[in-house]
Write an enzyme that holds these catalytic residues in place. Structure first.
Site, PDB file in Angstrom:
ATOM      1  N   ARG A  43       0.835  -1.212   0.000  1.00  0.00           N
ATOM      2  CA  ARG A  43       0.000   0.000   0.000  1.00  0.00           C
ATOM      3  C   ARG A  43       0.869   1.261   0.000  1.00  0.00           C
ATOM      4  NH1 ARG A  43      -4.361   2.929   3.560  1.00  0.00           N
ATOM      5  NH2 ARG A  43      -5.831   3.340   1.875  1.00  0.00           N
ATOM      6  N   HIS A  46       0.517   4.081  -2.804  1.00  0.00           N
ATOM      7  CA  HIS A  46       0.133   5.469  -2.473  1.00  0.00           C
ATOM      8  C   HIS A  46       1.247   6.457  -2.793  1.00  0.00           C
ATOM      9  CE1 HIS A  46      -3.719   5.217   0.146  1.00  0.00           C
ATOM     10  NE2 HIS A  46      -3.744   4.352  -0.830  1.00  0.00           N
ATOM     11  N   HIS A  83      -6.199  -6.011  -3.534  1.00  0.00           N
ATOM     12  CA  HIS A  83      -7.011  -6.168  -2.312  1.00  0.00           C
ATOM     13  C   HIS A  83      -7.163  -7.625  -1.915  1.00  0.00           C
ATOM     14  CE1 HIS A  83      -8.815  -1.865  -2.286  1.00  0.00           C
ATOM     15  NE2 HIS A  83      -7.561  -1.923  -1.887  1.00  0.00           N
ATOM     16  N   TRP A 120     -10.383  -8.767   2.839  1.00  0.00           N
ATOM     17  CA  TRP A 120     -11.148  -9.129   1.643  1.00  0.00           C
ATOM     18  C   TRP A 120     -11.194 -10.639   1.429  1.00  0.00           C
ATOM     19  CZ3 TRP A 120      -7.935  -4.850   1.971  1.00  0.00           C
ATOM     20  CH2 TRP A 120      -8.470  -3.613   1.612  1.00  0.00           C
TER      21      TRP A 120
HETATM   22  C1  HEM Z   1      -5.981  -1.233   1.797  1.00  0.00           C
HETATM   23  C2  HEM Z   1      -8.911   1.756  -0.641  1.00  0.00           C
HETATM   24  C3  HEM Z   1      -6.740   0.502  -4.773  1.00  0.00           C
HETATM   25  C4  HEM Z   1      -3.487  -2.002  -2.268  1.00  0.00           C
HETATM   26  C5  HEM Z   1      -6.939  -0.310   1.492  1.00  0.00           C
HETATM   27  C6  HEM Z   1      -7.828   0.293   2.441  1.00  0.00           C
HETATM   28  C7  HEM Z   1      -8.657   1.133   1.763  1.00  0.00           C
HETATM   29  C8  HEM Z   1      -8.287   1.054   0.384  1.00  0.00           C
HETATM   30  C9  HEM Z   1      -9.766   1.983   2.343  1.00  0.00           C
HETATM   31  C10 HEM Z   1      -7.795   0.040   3.945  1.00  0.00           C
HETATM   32  C11 HEM Z   1      -6.724   0.914   4.617  1.00  0.00           C
HETATM   33  C12 HEM Z   1      -6.666   0.658   6.104  1.00  0.00           C
HETATM   34  O1  HEM Z   1      -7.686   0.878   6.774  1.00  0.00           O
HETATM   35  O2  HEM Z   1      -5.592   0.264   6.586  1.00  0.00           O
HETATM   36  C13 HEM Z   1      -8.614   1.621  -1.977  1.00  0.00           C
HETATM   37  C14 HEM Z   1      -9.384   2.219  -3.045  1.00  0.00           C
HETATM   38  C15 HEM Z   1      -8.781   1.852  -4.210  1.00  0.00           C
HETATM   39  C16 HEM Z   1      -7.633   1.031  -3.860  1.00  0.00           C
HETATM   40  C17 HEM Z   1     -10.599   3.094  -2.845  1.00  0.00           C
HETATM   41  C18 HEM Z   1      -9.168   2.151  -5.625  1.00  0.00           C
HETATM   42  C19 HEM Z   1     -10.392   2.449  -6.003  1.00  0.00           C
HETATM   43  C20 HEM Z   1      -5.601  -0.171  -4.430  1.00  0.00           C
HETATM   44  C21 HEM Z   1      -4.536  -0.499  -5.338  1.00  0.00           C
HETATM   45  C22 HEM Z   1      -3.605  -1.189  -4.631  1.00  0.00           C
HETATM   46  C23 HEM Z   1      -4.110  -1.317  -3.279  1.00  0.00           C
HETATM   47  C24 HEM Z   1      -4.483  -0.071  -6.804  1.00  0.00           C
HETATM   48  C25 HEM Z   1      -2.287  -1.734  -5.095  1.00  0.00           C
HETATM   49  C26 HEM Z   1      -2.025  -2.061  -6.341  1.00  0.00           C
HETATM   50  C27 HEM Z   1      -3.949  -2.092  -0.967  1.00  0.00           C
HETATM   51  C28 HEM Z   1      -3.376  -2.978   0.048  1.00  0.00           C
HETATM   52  C29 HEM Z   1      -4.107  -2.746   1.218  1.00  0.00           C
HETATM   53  C30 HEM Z   1      -5.103  -1.748   0.893  1.00  0.00           C
HETATM   54  C31 HEM Z   1      -2.235  -3.964  -0.156  1.00  0.00           C
HETATM   55  C32 HEM Z   1      -3.920  -3.430   2.566  1.00  0.00           C
HETATM   56  C33 HEM Z   1      -3.072  -2.570   3.469  1.00  0.00           C
HETATM   57  C34 HEM Z   1      -2.864  -3.160   4.839  1.00  0.00           C
HETATM   58  O3  HEM Z   1      -3.097  -4.351   5.050  1.00  0.00           O
HETATM   59  O4  HEM Z   1      -2.426  -2.398   5.717  1.00  0.00           O
HETATM   60  N1  HEM Z   1      -7.240   0.171   0.238  1.00  0.00           N
HETATM   61  N2  HEM Z   1      -7.581   0.910  -2.500  1.00  0.00           N
HETATM   62  N3  HEM Z   1      -5.305  -0.670  -3.194  1.00  0.00           N
HETATM   63  N4  HEM Z   1      -4.995  -1.403  -0.437  1.00  0.00           N
HETATM   64 FE1  HEM Z   1      -6.323  -0.310  -1.477  1.00  0.00          FE
END
Ligand code: HEM
Length: 286
Positions: A34, A38, A162, A178
């Site tokens: 992430r 970002h 995700h 997820w």
């Molecule tokens: C986690 C939103 C696209 C990788 C999250 C979380 C949100 C989110 C709300 C939870 C954060 C937390 O509470 O710790 C979104 C939205 C996206 C998007 C709205 C696009 C519409 C992506 C993309 C990637 C990605 C493109 C990477 C290619 C991750 C990963 C996590 C995560 C690996 C887990 C982080 C953790 O376990 O701490 N995302 N995301 N996301 N996202 Fe996304």
């Protein structure tokens, strides 16, 4: 002999810190992915601003964006790597860490190239609000990723990340993971998205997400409204269905799209050398 330029040494140091039994589901890999995403996902193709160059999340303007809540943990996890190899730039370290984490968790090999700078070019700083908001719908998702230069197929492939990690109430307001195995990269996210029944649920904090309660495992899984948006738009849905059935196609497309994400805003010459790094005008060095 100087170690400068030995990215294998950096990879090894990153690999060594991934497993942390006390943290989340036992790996810091997902939060590193992430961080990489970002750091790059602020890119705007039209103005050529944002992107991973400059590692702007070190500073409040970008680091304090509510969309980046929680990513300080990822940056702190990587500090010992920076301390052990001070020559590596933060922008290279953060992007490489995401790629190494994906590969180590069973994902595809990502073609990563070094050369990013930690110079901060004020004229390239992204405003807040460029990263996607999980509470929104189809148009928002398409607008944000089109701005970076991605098409529908790439948007869906990237969303497959995700499969990793989880939401934290104290970071995004959403809660849960997820998939059942959030530290193993696979296409399970797409299979669950298409094959389970998802119901809207308002959390105690007022945030709306989608849930599936698996009675056998007594374990709730979740989807964001933006994840559900991939099902409700025909241009997105065709790729969701493909990736649910074809893991190899997902791996290949994800690897390409993630490599492209890591390169946003980085200009290279024919030899692969970055041309917009240490010659930035008006920048300052950390
Ligand atoms: C986690 C939103 C696209 C990788 C999250 C979380 C949100 C989110 C709300 C939870 C954060 C937390 O509470 O710790 C979104 C939205 C996206 C998007 C709205 C696009 C519409 C992506 C993309 C990637 C990605 C493109 C990477 C290619 C991750 C990963 C996590 C995560 C690996 C887990 C982080 C953790 O376990 O701490 N995302 N995301 N996301 N996202 Fe996304």
């Amino acid at each position: 002999m100087s170690e400068r330029g030995n990215y294998e040494a950096i990879r090894k140091s990153i690999l060594e810190l991934l497993d942390q039994p006390e943290y989340d589901d036992g790996s810091v890999g997902p939060v590193l992915v992430r961080l990489a995403w970002h750091s790059a996902g602020t890119y705007d193709a039209e103005t050529d601003t944002g992107g991973s160059n400059g590692a702007g999340m070190r500073y409040e303007a970008e680091g304090g964006d509510p969309a980046n809540a929680g990513l300080q943990h990822a940056r702190v996890f990587l500090e010992p790597v920076k301390a052990a190899h001070p020559w590596v730039t933060y922008s290279d370290l953060w992007t490489l860490a995401g790629c190494v984490a994906i590969e180590a968790m069973g994902g595809p090999k990502i073609n990563w190239l070094p050369g990013r700078t930690d110079f901060v070019d004020d004229s390239k700083l992204p405003p807040r609000g460029r990263l996607p908001d999980g509470a929104k719908g189809v148009d928002h998702v398409r607008n944000v990723f089109t701005r970076m230069g991605f098409n529908d197929q790439e948007i869906v492939a990237l969303s497959g990340a995700h499969n990793l990690g989880r939401c934290h109430t104290d970071r995004s307001g959403f809660e849960g993971k997820w998939v059942h195995s959030p530290t193993r990269f696979s296409n399970q996210y797409f299979r669950l998205l298409t094959r389970l029944e998802w119901k809207p649920k308002k959390l105690n904090n007022g945030v709306l997400q989608f849930v599936h309660v698996d009675e056998d495992l007594d374990e709730g899984l979740m989807m964001l409204p933006t994840d559900m948006a991939l099902l409700s738009d025909p241009g997105f849905k065709e790729w969701v269905l493909l990736y649910a059935d074809d893991k190899a196609a997902f791996y290949a497309d994800f690897a390409n799209a993630f490599a492209k994400l890591m390169e946003l805003g980085i200009q290279r010459d024919a030899q692969g050398k970055v041309v917009n790094s240490d010659n930035l005008k008006g920048g300052y060095h950390s």
